[in-house]
Design an enzyme around this catalytic site. Structure first.
Site, PDB file in Angstrom:
ATOM      1  N   HIS A 186       1.033  -1.276  -0.127  1.00  0.00           N
ATOM      2  CA  HIS A 186       0.157  -0.019  -0.004  1.00  0.00           C
ATOM      3  C   HIS A 186       1.008   1.299   0.007  1.00  0.00           C
ATOM      4  O   HIS A 186       2.047   1.154   0.033  1.00  0.00           O
ATOM      5  CB  HIS A 186      -0.942  -0.119   1.269  1.00  0.00           C
TER       6      HIS A 186
HETATM    7  C1  T46 Z   1       2.959   0.340   6.588  1.00  0.00           C
HETATM    8  C2  T46 Z   1       3.719  -0.885   7.186  1.00  0.00           C
HETATM    9  C3  T46 Z   1       5.173  -0.782   7.006  1.00  0.00           C
HETATM   10  C4  T46 Z   1      -3.841  -0.429  13.466  1.00  0.00           C
HETATM   11  O1  T46 Z   1      -5.070  -0.390  14.120  1.00  0.00           O
HETATM   12  N1  T46 Z   1      -3.213   0.776  14.056  1.00  0.00           N
HETATM   13  C5  T46 Z   1      -1.738   1.032  13.335  1.00  0.00           C
HETATM   14  O2  T46 Z   1      -1.174   1.884  13.850  1.00  0.00           O
HETATM   15  C6  T46 Z   1      -1.301  -0.175  12.420  1.00  0.00           C
HETATM   16  C7  T46 Z   1      -0.068   0.325  11.415  1.00  0.00           C
HETATM   17  C8  T46 Z   1      -2.382  -0.959  11.894  1.00  0.00           C
HETATM   18  N2  T46 Z   1      -3.502  -1.107  12.488  1.00  0.00           N
HETATM   19  C9  T46 Z   1      -4.385  -2.225  12.149  1.00  0.00           C
HETATM   20  C10 T46 Z   1      -5.067  -2.021  10.699  1.00  0.00           C
HETATM   21  C11 T46 Z   1      -5.165  -3.422  10.301  1.00  0.00           C
HETATM   22  O3  T46 Z   1      -6.343  -3.861  10.537  1.00  0.00           O
HETATM   23  O4  T46 Z   1      -3.467  -3.455  12.079  1.00  0.00           O
HETATM   24  C12 T46 Z   1      -4.028  -4.271  10.886  1.00  0.00           C
HETATM   25  C13 T46 Z   1      -2.997  -4.648   9.979  1.00  0.00           C
HETATM   26  O5  T46 Z   1      -2.413  -3.492   9.352  1.00  0.00           O
HETATM   27  P1  T46 Z   1      -1.673  -3.685   7.964  1.00  0.00           P
HETATM   28  O6  T46 Z   1      -2.411  -4.605   7.310  1.00  0.00           O
HETATM   29  O7  T46 Z   1      -1.816  -2.122   7.187  1.00  0.00           O
HETATM   30  O8  T46 Z   1      -0.237  -3.926   8.226  1.00  0.00           O
HETATM   31  P2  T46 Z   1       0.942  -3.878   7.483  1.00  0.00           P
HETATM   32  O9  T46 Z   1       2.301  -4.583   8.047  1.00  0.00           O
HETATM   33  O10 T46 Z   1       0.710  -4.543   5.884  1.00  0.00           O
HETATM   34  O11 T46 Z   1       1.228  -2.341   7.090  1.00  0.00           O
HETATM   35  C14 T46 Z   1       1.856  -1.695   8.385  1.00  0.00           C
HETATM   36  C15 T46 Z   1       1.202  -0.362   8.281  1.00  0.00           C
HETATM   37  O12 T46 Z   1      -0.121  -0.366   8.308  1.00  0.00           O
HETATM   38  C16 T46 Z   1       1.593   0.519   7.210  1.00  0.00           C
HETATM   39  O13 T46 Z   1       1.249   1.923   7.642  1.00  0.00           O
HETATM   40  O14 T46 Z   1       3.710   1.404   6.186  1.00  0.00           O
HETATM   41  O15 T46 Z   1       3.295  -1.400   8.255  1.00  0.00           O
END
Ligand code: T46
Length: 159
Positions: free
Chosen positions: A73
């Site tokens: 993303h």
């Molecule tokens: C990024 C990469 C490096 C939250 O509720 N609070 C938070 O601060 C974050 C980061 C995530 N979440 C929730 C949102 C989703 O339901 O945690 C779940 C997993 O998030 P996501 O699928 O976006 O995780 P990654 O590892 O793909 O991405 C994360 C960050 O979201 C993103 O900003 O740059 O790590």
């Protein structure tokens, strides 16, 4: 009748990817100062010396299974600095016109990820910990999770 629009979009995406230049990542890598003595090592980063923004959120990724990918993303406004606190992983960065993959394996290096940069993380070693310092609080509306939407927004932003 079948629509040709998805096929056209897929072909356009392939053409775009082939045209990508290598991204210059030198300015994105931040050397973090370390203090080493007989008790061990201490490493720090502070605004504005090593951090170009004030931190509003901290999170970390750990226990990432073998073969798992994270990210895929971009963010409209968020800036982040990423550090491999333990172990190693690869970060693909793509700004819509150039891309590069960076291998992070040192807690003495921060990787600045600016807004409107697509990122994908992969090849986490067992026990790897990815620490992320973020400029903004969590806001799902700041995410662009579809690559074609990202490319369109990145091109609009660069015009
Ligand atoms: C990024 C990469 C490096 C939250 O509720 N609070 C938070 O601060 C974050 C980061 C995530 N979440 C929730 C949102 C989703 O339901 O945690 C779940 C997993 O998030 P996501 O699928 O976006 O995780 P990654 O590892 O793909 O991405 C994360 C960050 O979201 C993103 O900003 O740059 O790590």
């Amino acid at each position: 009748m079948l629509s040709l629009i998805p096929l056209y979009s897929a072909i356009q995406l392939c053409v775009d990817n082939l045209a990508m230049k290598p991204m210059n990542t030198t300015e994105l890598l931040i050397d973090l100062p370390g203090v080493i003595d007989s008790r061990g090592e201490l490493c720090f980063l502070q605004y504005p010396d090593q951090l170009p923004f004030q931190v509003n959120r901290v999170y970390y990724l750990y226990n990432v299974g073998t073969g798992m990918q994270r990210g895929a993303h971009a963010h409209r406004e968020l800036q982040q600095v990423m550090i491999a606190l333990n172990g190693a992983f690869d970060v693909l960065l793509d700004d819509g016109t150039s891309r590069n993959t960076i291998h992070l394996d040192s807690c003495y290096t921060g990787l600045l990820i600016n807004k409107m940069v697509w990122r994908e993380m992969a090849n986490f070693t067992p026990g790897a910990i990815c620490l992320v310092l973020a400029s903004m609080r969590y806001d799902e509306s700041d995410y662009i999770r579809n690559y074609n939407d990202f490319l369109a927004a990145a091109r609009d932003a660069q015009q």
